[in-house]
Design a protein around this motif. Structure first.
Motif, short mmCIF file in Angstrom:
data_model
loop_
_atom_site.label_atom_id
_atom_site.label_comp_id
_atom_site.label_asym_id
_atom_site.label_seq_id
_atom_site.Cartn_x
_atom_site.Cartn_y
_atom_site.Cartn_z
N ALA A 526 57.61 33.22 -15.14
CA ALA A 526 59.15 33.87 -14.89
C ALA A 526 59.88 33.64 -16.20
N VAL A 527 59.78 32.40 -16.46
CA VAL A 527 61.04 32.00 -17.39
C VAL A 527 60.75 32.37 -18.90
N LYS A 528 59.30 32.41 -19.25
CA LYS A 528 58.99 32.45 -20.74
C LYS A 528 59.27 31.76 -21.77
N SER A 529 60.50 31.25 -21.72
CA SER A 529 61.02 30.33 -22.85
C SER A 529 61.02 28.93 -22.63
N CYS A 530 60.30 28.71 -21.49
CA CYS A 530 59.97 27.05 -21.12
C CYS A 530 58.53 26.96 -20.65
N GLU A 531 58.12 26.06 -21.09
CA GLU A 531 56.49 25.73 -20.76
C GLU A 531 56.53 24.82 -19.77
N VAL A 532 55.92 24.96 -18.59
CA VAL A 532 55.70 23.91 -17.47
C VAL A 532 54.58 23.28 -17.51
N ILE A 533 54.49 22.05 -17.62
CA ILE A 533 53.23 21.27 -17.77
C ILE A 533 53.20 20.32 -16.64
N ILE A 534 52.03 20.25 -15.76
CA ILE A 534 52.14 19.25 -14.62
C ILE A 534 50.75 18.39 -14.77
N GLY A 535 50.99 17.15 -14.08
CA GLY A 535 49.97 16.28 -14.17
C GLY A 535 49.98 15.20 -13.34
N SER A 536 48.95 14.58 -13.24
CA SER A 536 48.79 13.50 -12.45
C SER A 536 47.58 12.56 -12.63
N SER A 537 47.51 11.31 -11.79
CA SER A 537 46.10 10.38 -12.05
C SER A 537 45.04 11.42 -11.68
N HIS A 538 45.21 12.28 -10.91
CA HIS A 538 43.84 13.06 -10.29
C HIS A 538 44.48 14.36 -9.58
N ILE A 539 43.47 15.14 -9.14
CA ILE A 539 43.84 16.49 -8.55
C ILE A 539 43.28 15.96 -7.12
N LEU A 540 44.19 16.56 -6.11
CA LEU A 540 43.74 16.52 -4.69
C LEU A 540 43.20 17.52 -3.93
N THR A 541 42.53 17.40 -2.92
CA THR A 541 42.22 18.31 -1.90
C THR A 541 42.71 17.73 -0.57
N PRO A 542 42.82 18.63 0.30
CA PRO A 542 43.35 18.04 1.62
C PRO A 542 42.14 16.64 2.05
N THR A 543 40.97 17.16 1.89
CA THR A 543 39.85 16.25 2.64
C THR A 543 40.22 14.74 1.76
N SER A 544 40.19 15.03 0.32
CA SER A 544 40.30 13.87 -0.20
C SER A 544 41.50 13.09 -0.33
N LEU A 545 42.63 13.75 0.14
CA LEU A 545 43.80 13.01 0.29
C LEU A 545 43.80 12.27 1.72
N LEU A 546 43.38 12.98 2.78
CA LEU A 546 43.41 12.31 3.90
C LEU A 546 42.20 11.13 3.86
N ASP A 547 41.21 11.14 3.15
CA ASP A 547 40.38 10.14 3.10
C ASP A 547 40.90 8.90 2.39
N ASP A 548 41.81 9.11 1.19
CA ASP A 548 42.53 8.34 0.71
C ASP A 548 43.62 7.51 1.53
N ILE A 549 44.24 8.33 2.33
CA ILE A 549 45.17 7.86 3.18
C ILE A 549 44.70 6.90 4.06
N LYS A 550 43.53 7.31 4.69
CA LYS A 550 42.66 6.69 5.72
C LYS A 550 42.39 5.30 5.05
N ALA A 551 41.92 5.02 3.85
CA ALA A 551 41.55 3.96 3.30
C ALA A 551 42.47 3.02 2.83
N LEU A 552 44.00 3.39 2.83
CA LEU A 552 44.81 2.67 2.33
C LEU A 552 44.96 1.23 3.12
N SER A 553 44.74 1.23 4.29
CA SER A 553 44.76 0.03 5.25
C SER A 553 43.75 -0.93 5.07
N LYS A 554 42.56 -0.57 4.21
CA LYS A 554 41.07 -1.20 4.24
C LYS A 554 41.51 -2.52 3.18
N ARG A 555 40.91 -3.58 3.41
CA ARG A 555 41.17 -4.96 2.59
C ARG A 555 40.21 -4.48 1.30
#
Length: 568
Positions: A526-555
């Motif tokens: 839409a803007v043409k004159s600005c390149e937007v680059i996005i990143g993170s440690s990893h890419i999520l799917t709803p399932t992988s995120l829910l599994d990660d959330i659930k595991a947060l309280s594990k020792r």
């Protein structure tokens, strides 16, 4: 060995193997006279007449494996060592001590990230989520340090020295800490360049934000092709496995090499389902095929009759099959779910009428025999829509969905700073959103990721400095069009650089989802004159995120160190 002197062996760890395979093919390596590619950690036959190129992460595990190749009896004639990042002095001195006479080159090449797509990068480190958000984490500080180092290598590769900003949050300090670390490390990195000149800030911005900033986008059922496929179909390592009509196992890699995938991935599934058969029909017409419904079995017949036709049709067949798979799931249950999800997320229905009682929207979902996972997603969207619910109400919901044993799927969102339990008197001010009422959308795809608002505000220089403090500023009043304040005088070279547009780099702590990746392309387009680059440690799917959330309280049984992560 003929010509051995001119040929080399390339030795890689797990991270650099992925990194290289994301940017080049074996034929590219062969053309550079690399004849063998080996795993640093597998036992290898010595080839004393050949030179070895080591491309590896600067970790103790990698350096120990390297030293073992030369310490007693050298496996190769000489070593050319390239690290993805800064090599700590103790590791470097160890290498010198045991292998100095074999090392011809030792360089740090600053490329500690994965170019996932044209405008998407990751650090291939899903474990960072637990390290940062688990209350039992023992290596949060180290993980933030590593992420900061990796972000600096990204900026260096792009030749950018950006202004750094972060999203201020009273519940979470991680974005602020990371912004400080990145800024300090950028200063150090750009103190001196190769010409011993200090590099000034470039016309780029780096925005750092936490996952809890928008919990809705990664939980919704998305109906654009890429997001839908990764949510509903088991795609591992970007590989789609499916059965051919003859029952044989087939697989296809979904990446930038597949031009049809690149063309279709951000389109709504309705358009994809329409477009692929059209493309097939065009090819069929050119081969004088009788008209009629295009099916996988028709295509199989046509391919048998005309081998030359096979190549053209293969990629179309993959996507016809994948789109069919997506539509199968959609018509089974996703379509009904989507209306309730969109109403809860957006806060109003298709006609724009405000949802006054979100529980009335949620109840039909809970009463229908959807999967437990789908019900959890709906309950979460209900809670997010209210910015938290009461203890009593949550207990009723958990009993209704029968997840008494798995309540962490919901409760652990608090570790991300997302309000789950609130007292009845609590009032939360929801962030105001951009008005998109005039934009054309599908009824079941009305939600826009919050990060898209941020991208557009940043490009237009409208980000509120109270909410988005500057850790360090760009050299002039920045906006994505590359325009700068008239009061600032710039050399012609800097002006020329800006003519190619500026960059907005966004880093989301805790994973990005596919709709957020899509937003980067949409805003750039839409803007043409600005390149937007996005990143993170990893890419999520709803399932992988829910599994990660659930595991947060594990020792933690064992905290994965960066060494183990690099070579897992």
């Amino acid at each position: 060995m003929i010509n051995a002197y001119y040929k080399s062996i390339l030795i890689l760890d797990a991270f650099t193997t992925k990194l290289l395979s994301s940017c080049c093919k074996m034929s590219d390596l062969m053309s550079e006279k690399i004849t063998i590619v080996e795993d640093l950690f597998k036992s290898r036959e010595p080839v004393p007449e050949m030179k070895a190129i080591y491309f590896m992460s600067p970790t103790a595990k990698c350096v120990d494996a390297f030293i073992a190749d030369f310490k007693t009896k050298p496996k190769y004639k000489a070593a050319y060592v390239y690290f993805t990042d800064y090599c700590p002095d103790d590791l470097f001195n160890n290498m010198k001590l045991y292998c100095a006479k074999y090392i011809r080159v030792c360089k740090e090449i600053n490329m500690c990230f994965m170019p996932q797509e044209a405008q998407v990068f990751t650090f291939d480190n899903p474990g960072a989520f637990q390290s940062i958000y688990s209350p039992n984490s023992q290596d949060k500080k180290k993980t933030l340090e590593t992420l900061a180092d990796q972000l600096v290598t990204l900026c260096a590769t792009l030749d950018e020295y950006p202004g750094v900003r972060y999203k201020k949050d009273s519940n979470m300090e991680n974005a602020k800490i990371l912004a400080e670390l990145v800024d300090t490390k950028l200063v150090r990195h750009y103190e001196l360049d190769d010409n011993s000149k200090k590099k000034g800030k470039t016309q780029a911005q780096l925005l750092i934000v936490e996952r809890g900033f928008d919990p809705v986008s990664p939980i919704l059922h998305e109906l654009t092709y890429q997001a839908m496929a990764y949510d509903l179909i088991d795609i591992q390592n970007d590989t789609y496995k499916y059965k051919g009509k003859d029952g044989s196992e087939k697989q296809a890699v979904l990446n930038e090499e597949d031009m049809l995938w690149v063309r279709l991935r951000h389109k709504h599934i309705a358009e994809v389902s329409e477009q692929i058969p059209k493309m097939v029909k065009e090819i069929s017409a050119s081969k004088k095929q009788p008209d009629g419904k295009i099916t996988i079995s028709n295509l199989a017949q046509m391919m048998k009759k005309m081998p030359s036709f096979r190549k053209q049709i293969t990629e179309k067949t993959v996507h016809l099959q994948l789109a069919e798979d997506c539509m199968q799931h959609y018509s089974n249950n996703v379509e009904k779910l989507c209306k309730a999800e969109q109403d809860l997320a957006v806060g109003s229905d298709v006609e724009g009428v405000k949802v006054k009682d979100p529980m009335r929207t949620l109840l039909p979902v809970l009463l229908h025999p959807y999967s437990t996972h789908d019900k959890i997603r709906a309950v979460l969207l209900y809670i997010f829509s209210l910015s938290g619910t009461t203890d009593e109400n949550l207990s009723k919901l958990i009993q209704h969905v029968k997840i008494e044993e798995e309540r962490e799927y919901i409760l652990n969102w608090k570790e991300l700073g997302v309000p789950i339990i609130t007292s009845p008197s609590f009032f939360s001010r929801k962030p105001s959103r951009r008005d998109r009422s005039q934009e054309q959308t599908y009824n079941l795809s009305r939600w826009t990721p919050v990060i898209k608002d941020v991208m557009e505000d940043a490009v237009e220089n409208k980000l509120d400095t109270k909410e988005w403090p500057h850790q360090s500023e760009c050299p002039a009043a920045w906006n994505g069009s590359g325009a700068v304040s008239a009061r600032q005088k710039h050399k012609a070279s800097a002006q020329d650089e800006r003519r190619t547009g500026s960059r907005l780099i966004i880093f989301v702590l805790g994973g990005i989802c596919f709709s957020e990746m899509r937003s980067a392309y949409e805003v750039t387009q839409a803007v043409k004159s600005c390149e937007v680059i996005i990143g993170s440690s990893h890419i999520l799917t709803p399932t992988s995120l829910l599994d990660d959330i659930k595991a947060l309280s594990k020792r933690p049984m064992e905290i994965l160190t960066i060494d183990e992560r690099s070579n897992a």
